[in-house]
Motif scaffolding. Structure first.
Motif: not given
Length: 230
Positions: A130-145
């Motif tokens: 679940k840490h990984a899943a939340a981290g994935l969303m943060r990384a994707v968010a940075a890419e799609v900002a």
């Protein structure tokens, strides 16, 4: 215009409540269970989404859990939880993201957990995934900002689902408590003092997926009554 919404693990519990909320809003909802789309299988994920075409909202909800002390956590249990909870979200997100970026709009919401922020005893595989899943969303968010696409997560405490019922059963088995006392032990893990209802999680997902939520990106919305404050 009606949106095309995919809710993985959408046949019961939190997923079913999320699917029902989007459907009630007039969206076209696909709520695959494992028999429809194994989110850990790259080829199966690609095949499933290729049949759908456009996806406006992806909700990564499919998830599993297991409980054991670290010394008794098997490698199979570790891999299984990472595969469903983290890799599944990665594969589904990676598949829908190009289309969302091309259209300049899209919402990705992952159902994570308070275990995305803190560690709980006997949940090493679940907490790590679940840490990984939340981290994935943060990384994707940075890419799609700035593209019109957003990626966020909701992080509920224990929810009244079959998964939580299994946790209650394990507590009863190991401690001899009755069902009410076992459930109370889980509820006491957050200031809320009770289990969340699936519809409460569905509300949070719907909020992050709304057209008006375009400025919310890379966030983890905690649903626990105020215990974890970020």
């Amino acid at each position: 215009m009606s949106r095309i919404v995919v809710v993985t693990g959408g046949t019961r519990g939190i997923g079913a409540a999320i699917a029902a909320r989007f459907a009630a809003a007039g969206d076209t909802v696909h709520a695959p269970g494992r028999a429809d789309c194994d989110v850990t299988d790259e080829a199966a994920v690609m095949a499933y989404f290729s049949l759908l075409g456009r996806v406006d909202v992806l909700v990564n909800n499919a998830g599993i859990s297991a409980s054991a002390p670290l010394s008794k956590t098997t490698l199979d249990d570790w891999h299984a939880q990472l595969a469903v909870n983290a890799t599944g979200a990665f594969l589904c997100t990676r598949t829908v993201l190009p289309g969302m970026r091309e259209r300049g709009t899209g919402r990705i919401v992952t159902v994570a957990s308070t275990a995305s922020h803190v560690g709980y005893r006997y949940t090493s595989g679940y907490t790590a995934s679940k840490h990984a899943a939340a981290g994935l969303m943060r990384a994707v968010a940075a890419e799609v900002a700035g593209t019109g696409v957003t990626a966020n997560a909701v992080c509920p405490a224990f929810v009244r689902t079959d998964m939580t019922a299994a946790s209650v059963a394990r507590i009863r088995e190991k401690t001899g408590r009755d069902e009410s006392a076992a459930e109370a032990a889980l509820a006491a893990a957050s200031p809320l003092g009770r289990l969340l209802e699936p519809e409460e999680v569905a509300f949070a997902v719907g909020f992050l997926a709304a057209a008006e939520a375009g400025a919310i990106n890379g966030q983890t919305l905690v649903l626990d009554g105020g215990g974890i404050q970020l």
